[in-house]
Design a protein around this motif. Structure first.
Motif, PDB file in Angstrom:
ATOM      1  N   ASP A   1       8.879 -27.467 -14.115  1.00  0.00           N
ATOM      2  CA  ASP A   1       8.009 -28.651 -13.373  1.00  0.00           C
ATOM      3  C   ASP A   1       7.038 -29.444 -14.191  1.00  0.00           C
ATOM      4  OD1 ASP A   1       5.903 -27.005 -13.981  1.00  0.00           O
ATOM      5  OD2 ASP A   1       5.651 -26.296 -11.874  1.00  0.00           O
ATOM      6  N   ASP A   2       6.909 -29.419 -15.605  1.00  0.00           N
ATOM      7  CA  ASP A   2       6.058 -29.886 -16.266  1.00  0.00           C
ATOM      8  C   ASP A   2       6.686 -31.337 -16.876  1.00  0.00           C
ATOM      9  OD1 ASP A   2       3.847 -28.140 -16.182  1.00  0.00           O
ATOM     10  OD2 ASP A   2       5.355 -26.689 -17.363  1.00  0.00           O
TER      11      ASP A   2
ATOM     12  N   SER B   1       4.108 -30.030 -11.504  1.00  0.00           N
ATOM     13  CA  SER B   1       3.305 -28.737 -11.143  1.00  0.00           C
ATOM     14  C   SER B   1       2.718 -28.565  -9.771  1.00  0.00           C
ATOM     15  CB  SER B   1       2.205 -28.608 -12.204  1.00  0.00           C
ATOM     16  OG  SER B   1       2.904 -28.430 -13.722  1.00  0.00           O
TER      17      SER B   1
ATOM     18  N   ASN C   1       6.603 -22.867 -18.448  1.00  0.00           N
ATOM     19  CA  ASN C   1       5.363 -23.316 -17.660  1.00  0.00           C
ATOM     20  C   ASN C   1       4.012 -23.359 -18.299  1.00  0.00           C
ATOM     21  OD1 ASN C   1       4.528 -24.878 -15.301  1.00  0.00           O
ATOM     22  ND2 ASN C   1       3.099 -22.934 -15.102  1.00  0.00           N
TER      23      ASN C   1
ATOM     24  N   THR D   1       7.987 -24.407 -11.059  1.00  0.00           N
ATOM     25  CA  THR D   1       8.633 -23.618 -12.119  1.00  0.00           C
ATOM     26  C   THR D   1       9.487 -22.320 -11.210  1.00  0.00           C
ATOM     27  OG1 THR D   1       7.087 -24.177 -13.519  1.00  0.00           O
ATOM     28  CG2 THR D   1       8.524 -22.249 -14.145  1.00  0.00           C
TER      29      THR D   1
HETATM   30 MN    MN Z   1       3.732 -26.522 -14.517  1.00  0.00          MN
END
Ligand code: MN
Length: 252
Positions: free
Chosen positions: A13-14, A44, A96, A110
């Motif tokens: 998710d980053d 995030s 993450n 994540t």
């Molecule tokens: Mn993240």
């Protein structure tokens, strides 16, 4: 005869350029065939959101990494349901940048990426580095050890593992612990500031410290130098409350 290499779908998710994702890919590159499909920016806190009101586009870097203008869930959904010309054997999301302990799993993109893999029928792992010191190599070695073990002794297909790695040099890790999720104190207050025109703006405050963080929890394992491994499921029903609720409901 050697068994065929596992095909892994990696996401996060980053964003596709994140150091954690690069570390994850490097850690597993000689153990499995990797395909990376990740958001084109930091997502995030995206939780399990799916983009329904705009089209998704997938670009590809010279290294073959797919980047998508959507959420982590979009990435995994898109990858498994049509973008790729093969079905992966497993989804691994991370590494993450920061912990996903206790209540964090409900906000985490994540964890959502891993869970989307599970919803689509694949075993899945979410892995997070629990701190800001950026010992990503420690998390890389932890997932390498766990994946090697898993390739020899597979987990049941519907398993989602949420892994948090202490942010310490690898030599200081004390091993792996099976844990349950704890939960946090209420988060810090929102931070108010002003934009250049004097209009108020707000930053969501930091998450609270661990409240239910005693022995057996993910918080406790990480705090004590262990890699925390929590099996997740997504039946949010509070089963123990069902009989009492049935009694409480109006009769007509
Ligand atoms: Mn993240």
């Amino acid at each position: 005869m050697t068994s065929p290499r596992m095909k892994l779908l990696l996401s996060n998710d980053d964003g596709y350029q994140a150091e954690g994702l690069a570390t994850l890919a490097l850690a597993l590159s000689d153990l499995a065939d990797l395909t990376i499909v990740a958001p084109d920016r930091n997502q995030s806190g995206a939780s399990h959101s799916l983009t329904l009101e705009m089209p998704l586009r997938a670009g590809r870097t010279r290294d073959g990494i797919y980047y998508v203008n959507g959420t982590p869930t979009d990435c995994v959904h898109l990858a498994i349901t049509g973008l790729l010309d093969h079905e992966p054997d497993m989804v691994i999301a991370g590494i993450n940048h920061g912990a996903n302990l206790g209540d964090d799993v409900l906000y985490s993109g994540t964890v959502a990426a891993a869970v989307e893999g599970r919803f689509l029928g694949l075993p899945a792992i979410a892995i997070s580095l629990a701190g800001d010191h950026r010992h990503f190599d420690t998390a890389g070695q932890a997932i390498r050890t766990l994946f090697t073990h898993l390739a020899q002794t597979p987990l049941p297909p519907q398993t989602v593992l949420n892994i948090n790695v202490p942010d310490v040099p690898h030599g200081q890790l004390r091993g792996f612990r099976a844990t349950r999720l704890g939960y946090r104190h209420r988060s810090e207050p929102v931070i108010e500031s002003a934009d250049p025109k004097g209009r108020p703006i707000y930053w969501v405050g930091a998450p609270g410290d661990g409240q239910d963080a005693g022995p057996g929890t993910d918080f406790h394992a990480v705090e004590n130098g262990y890699v925390s491994v929590t099996p997740l499921h997504f039946d949010l029903t509070r089963h123990a409350a069902l009989p009492a609720l049935g009694e409480w409901l109006p009769r007509s």
